[in-house]
Design an enzyme around this catalytic site. Structure first.
Site, mmCIF file in Angstrom:
data_model
loop_
_atom_site.group_PDB
_atom_site.id
_atom_site.type_symbol
_atom_site.label_atom_id
_atom_site.label_comp_id
_atom_site.label_asym_id
_atom_site.label_seq_id
_atom_site.Cartn_x
_atom_site.Cartn_y
_atom_site.Cartn_z
ATOM 1 N N ARG A 104 -3.577 7.658 17.113
ATOM 2 C CA ARG A 104 -2.950 6.399 17.504
ATOM 3 C C ARG A 104 -2.589 6.417 18.986
ATOM 4 O O ARG A 104 -2.481 5.399 19.622
ATOM 5 C CB ARG A 104 -1.716 6.118 16.650
ATOM 6 C CG ARG A 104 -0.592 7.073 16.881
ATOM 7 C CD ARG A 104 0.411 6.961 15.780
ATOM 8 N NE ARG A 104 1.578 6.211 16.185
ATOM 9 C CZ ARG A 104 2.676 6.123 15.440
ATOM 10 N NH1 ARG A 104 2.721 6.713 14.257
ATOM 11 N NH2 ARG A 104 3.710 5.451 15.852
ATOM 12 N N LYS B 204 7.414 -1.139 6.801
ATOM 13 C CA LYS B 204 7.370 0.103 6.028
ATOM 14 C C LYS B 204 8.694 0.322 5.313
ATOM 15 O O LYS B 204 9.754 -0.030 5.828
ATOM 16 C CB LYS B 204 7.061 1.292 6.936
ATOM 17 C CG LYS B 204 8.061 1.492 8.045
ATOM 18 C CD LYS B 204 7.759 2.733 8.895
ATOM 19 C CE LYS B 204 8.686 2.772 10.100
ATOM 20 N NZ LYS B 204 8.506 3.914 10.966
ATOM 21 N N GLU C 225 -5.479 6.387 7.484
ATOM 22 C CA GLU C 225 -4.561 7.528 7.525
ATOM 23 C C GLU C 225 -5.324 8.713 6.940
ATOM 24 O O GLU C 225 -5.922 8.612 5.861
ATOM 25 C CB GLU C 225 -3.314 7.216 6.687
ATOM 26 C CG GLU C 225 -2.239 8.273 6.737
ATOM 27 C CD GLU C 225 -1.264 8.105 7.914
ATOM 28 O OE1 GLU C 225 -1.504 7.274 8.812
ATOM 29 O OE2 GLU C 225 -0.254 8.833 7.913
ATOM 30 N N ARG D 114 -2.438 8.974 11.581
ATOM 31 C CA ARG D 114 -3.225 7.780 11.808
ATOM 32 C C ARG D 114 -4.489 8.122 12.565
ATOM 33 O O ARG D 114 -4.456 8.906 13.506
ATOM 34 C CB ARG D 114 -2.361 6.831 12.635
ATOM 35 C CG ARG D 114 -2.929 5.455 12.861
ATOM 36 C CD ARG D 114 -2.637 4.601 11.661
ATOM 37 N NE ARG D 114 -2.968 3.214 11.893
ATOM 38 C CZ ARG D 114 -2.080 2.281 12.185
ATOM 39 N NH1 ARG D 114 -0.813 2.581 12.304
ATOM 40 N NH2 ARG D 114 -2.460 1.030 12.337
ATOM 41 N N GLU E 272 0.858 -1.193 0.000
ATOM 42 C CA GLU E 272 0.000 0.000 0.000
ATOM 43 C C GLU E 272 0.886 1.231 0.000
ATOM 44 O O GLU E 272 2.035 1.176 0.432
ATOM 45 C CB GLU E 272 -0.871 0.024 1.264
ATOM 46 C CG GLU E 272 -1.950 -1.022 1.276
ATOM 47 C CD GLU E 272 -2.746 -1.008 2.586
ATOM 48 O OE1 GLU E 272 -2.698 -0.002 3.313
ATOM 49 O OE2 GLU E 272 -3.399 -2.013 2.868
ATOM 50 N N LYS F 211 2.422 4.445 1.482
ATOM 51 C CA LYS F 211 2.584 4.970 2.847
ATOM 52 C C LYS F 211 2.298 6.455 2.794
ATOM 53 O O LYS F 211 3.066 7.224 2.241
ATOM 54 C CB LYS F 211 3.980 4.708 3.397
ATOM 55 C CG LYS F 211 4.089 5.185 4.851
ATOM 56 C CD LYS F 211 5.433 4.900 5.472
ATOM 57 C CE LYS F 211 5.436 5.096 6.984
ATOM 58 N NZ LYS F 211 4.861 6.300 7.491
HETATM 59 P P1 ATP Z 1 6.579 7.559 10.487
HETATM 60 O O1 ATP Z 1 7.468 8.376 11.373
HETATM 61 O O2 ATP Z 1 7.180 7.090 9.244
HETATM 62 O O3 ATP Z 1 5.199 8.143 10.322
HETATM 63 P P2 ATP Z 1 5.927 6.083 12.658
HETATM 64 O O4 ATP Z 1 7.087 5.706 13.501
HETATM 65 O O5 ATP Z 1 5.137 7.237 13.057
HETATM 66 O O6 ATP Z 1 6.369 6.213 11.190
HETATM 67 P P3 ATP Z 1 5.209 3.444 12.046
HETATM 68 O O7 ATP Z 1 4.385 2.468 12.772
HETATM 69 O O8 ATP Z 1 6.630 3.154 11.998
HETATM 70 O O9 ATP Z 1 4.906 4.861 12.619
HETATM 71 O O10 ATP Z 1 4.673 3.587 10.567
HETATM 72 C C1 ATP Z 1 3.353 3.374 10.363
HETATM 73 C C2 ATP Z 1 2.619 4.658 10.238
HETATM 74 O O11 ATP Z 1 2.485 4.952 8.869
HETATM 75 C C3 ATP Z 1 1.225 4.465 10.723
HETATM 76 O O12 ATP Z 1 1.088 4.787 12.080
HETATM 77 C C4 ATP Z 1 0.401 5.360 9.833
HETATM 78 O O13 ATP Z 1 0.235 6.619 10.462
HETATM 79 C C5 ATP Z 1 1.235 5.549 8.611
HETATM 80 N N1 ATP Z 1 0.666 4.968 7.387
HETATM 81 C C6 ATP Z 1 0.629 5.593 6.199
HETATM 82 N N2 ATP Z 1 0.078 4.846 5.252
HETATM 83 C C7 ATP Z 1 -0.262 3.684 5.815
HETATM 84 C C8 ATP Z 1 -0.854 2.489 5.331
HETATM 85 N N3 ATP Z 1 -1.223 2.334 4.065
HETATM 86 N N4 ATP Z 1 -1.036 1.490 6.233
HETATM 87 C C9 ATP Z 1 -0.665 1.618 7.515
HETATM 88 N N5 ATP Z 1 -0.095 2.721 8.035
HETATM 89 C C10 ATP Z 1 0.117 3.747 7.199
#
Ligand code: ATP
Length: 557
Positions: A266, A418, A295, A251, A244, A246
């Site tokens: 979140r 990711k 998102e 979130r 998917e 990103k």
């Molecule tokens: P980042 O700093 O890259 O946003 P993070 O540390 O905040 O990452 P991670 O759990 O590492 O959080 O990355 C997942 C985050 O990516 C999710 O919390 C969500 O907000 C975002 N996201 C974006 N697109 C998607 C998707 N298609 N599916 C799931 N999560 C997604």
């Protein structure tokens, strides 16, 4: 149960740094706690009066606490401030002032756990004229009836900085031990309920298996592990996988309990009020009861072009003029998972089945509500193309999702990975700030930031660039706003610096990570710069010392 028993327990916990010993001490205590006190005790042990899922805030500043201590002990505000400068902790000051109090109040009341928790909880919903005095009165009442140890911990609880080195992990282990449950079962129940007290009660009754997922009450969300290549992404979640985009938004968990739509971040903050546009869009989803994971992505109102998260992050905190904000900073819901639907929890259903159902209940309307872009493949080349498309459309990269995965809150290998275009910034928490000089003298302009090490925070550097000088209405990343926010969470001050409750998370870039004896982490950041304030990121998800070490090693390769 008398509060003094808990206060003495805190002291014993502060005396040992050994995790196992702390766990045993708490487990013994919980075994001997009556059922009616169990929820409060476990919650207070976690340094809170509200469960994690409950967004209510105590909202009592150190300034008010100084007044409450003064009113309870008869010591002047000046005097208390002087002691605070010496001791650096208002809890310690309260303890000292109680010991100095010449005469114990004649009819002092025995403090119970319930009384302490109730009084502190009441602080959160007092508003309007005279509320400040009434708040001070509630805390002063507790301190008046306290001995020194009780006063110390009541003060720290009110400020939400317990300082006895117990957090999530230890409490969960202790619950498991006290009530003879598997740690894994306790963990799983906690991820859904986000309430230590309720988990303890269920564990005590041997009912952890019955945990109910309820729309309307936020839960922890499923997070991703990091991968550095397409190969790593596939090996983390298996092939073929669902790919998917990103999105660079934030979130959101969308709940419909049949009566009301609620939106949570979140970190389980309730943001329903801030997003009337999202509530409206979501009301078109087919069904009466659901929890959708998605998102929310900002876009330029005129061109429809996607915008990075920091352009819309201000909407998360803005509780007035929300309709106007929705027009200025519109968002699109990109739905990607369905956790609950029409009375059934879907946690153990396969991802591909949940997604299929999601597709059936959402009618896509671009720039309002859509399903996340999806590609199911095992082909590296196709992923490469998909990745490029994603970045070209203004997104961050791609997510790899295992087709057969259950919905498992937390960050686990095997479910989601990711892969990002830009990497390596750290999410750190501000623990200390210093006043600026010259024309910046009225702002806190230099921030000491820390990463996480289990339940502790380790400093990794000081950052003073990245925020704007000028205050702009609506913009959050400026010194004036940061200063206002920090002032609310000061726990002590020394000279030109204030120590603050670890709460504000900032994303920090840097040129290099170096080994350094200056900071407790053993590392320092060269040329750090704040990229954005991460209002959406909960404290338990910031960068860990392990992440810092890993980045240090990878740059030296
Ligand atoms: P980042 O700093 O890259 O946003 P993070 O540390 O905040 O990452 P991670 O759990 O590492 O959080 O990355 C997942 C985050 O990516 C999710 O919390 C969500 O907000 C975002 N996201 C974006 N697109 C998607 C998707 N298609 N599916 C799931 N999560 C997604």
């Amino acid at each position: 149960m008398r509060y003094v028993e808990l206060a003495e327990l805190y002291n014993r916990l502060a005396d040992t740094s050994k995790r196992l010993e702390k766990t045993d001490i708490i487990a013994d205590f919980l075994k001997n706690t009556k059922k009616e006190d169990l929820e409060n005790v476990v919650c207070l042990l976690n340094g809170r009066v509200f469960p994690l899922w409950d967004s209510r805030k105590i909202g009592f500043s150190s300034r008010l606490l100084i007044k409450a201590i003064s009113s309870a002990t008869g010591s002047s505000v000046d005097n208390i401030e002087k002691e605070l400068n010496k001791l650096g902790d208002l809890g310690d000051v309260a303890e000292l002032e109680i010991s100095r109090k010449s005469q114990k109040t004649l009819f002092s009341e025995t403090l119970t756990i319930k009384k302490v928790a109730d009084n502190i909880r009441r602080l959160s919903d007092m508003e309007g004229s005279g509320s400040v005095d009434r708040k001070i009165g509630l805390v002063a009442e507790l301190i008046t009836n306290s001995n020194g140890t009780e006063a110390k911990y009541i003060s720290r609880t009110v400020l939400e900085v317990l300082r006895v080195g117990i957090a999530d992990g230890i409490i969960k282990d202790a619950i498991a031990k006290a009530f003879d449950q598997e740690i894994k079962t306790v963990d799983e129940a906690f991820d859904i309920l986000a309430d230590h007290g309720e988990v303890a009660l269920l564990a005590n009754e041997n009912k952890l298996g019955d945990v109910k997922l309820k729309p309307g009450r936020p839960l922890k969300l499923m997070l991703a592990v990091l991968s550095k290549s397409i190969e790593e992404g596939f090996s983390a979640v298996g092939t073929p996988a669902a790919l998917e985009y990103k999105y660079d938004g934030f979130r959101m968990q969308i709940h419909n309990d049949g009566k009301k739509i609620s939106l949570f971040t979140r970190g389980m903050e309730d943001v329903t009020k801030q997003f009337p546009d999202v509530v409206k869009a979501v009301s078109k989803i087919k069904g009466k009861n659901f929890i959708v994971d998605c998102e929310v992505v900002g876009y330029e109102p005129k061109t429809g072009k996607y915008l990075p998260f920091q352009k819309i992050s201000q909407r998360i905190r803005r509780k007035y003029d929300t309709e106007e904000m929705a027009k200025q900073f519109p968002v699109e819901i990109n739905a990607f998972d369905l956790i609950y639907y029409e009375g059934k929890k879907l946690l153990s259903n396969r991802f591909e089945d949940r997604r299929e159902l999601l597709k059936k209940i959402i009618k896509e309307i671009p720039r309002e509500i859509v399903l996340s872009k999806l590609l199911i493949t095992d082909d590296d080349k196709k992923v490469q193309k998909f990745f490029k498309e994603s970045v070209k459309s203004g997104h961050e990269g791609v997510m790899f999702k295992s087709l057969g995965a259950p919905y498992k809150p937390g960050r686990y290998v095997g479910y989601i990975a990711k892969l990002k275009e830009v990497m390596d910034a750290l999410d750190l928490v501000v623990v200390k700030a210093e006043w600026g000089e010259g024309k910046r003298a009225s702002w806190l302009t230099s921030y000491t930031v820390a990463c996480k090490d289990g339940d502790n925070f380790l400093e990794v550097g000081k950052v003073s660039t990245g925020l704007k000088e000028k205050f702009e209405e609506g913009e959050l990343d400026n010194f004036e706003n940061m200063t206002n926010e920090l002032k609310k969470i000061v726990v002590s001050q020394k000279g030109n610096a204030v120590m603050v409750k670890p709460q504000i998370v900032v994303e920090v870039s840097y040129e290099e990570i170096q080994k350094s004896p200056t900071y407790a982490s053993g590392y320092a950041l060269r040329f750090p710069r704040i990229l954005q304030v991460r209002y959406d990121k909960p404290l338990n998800e910031i960068s860990t010392i392990g992440n810092v070490e890993e980045l240090y090693k990878s740059q030296n390769k």
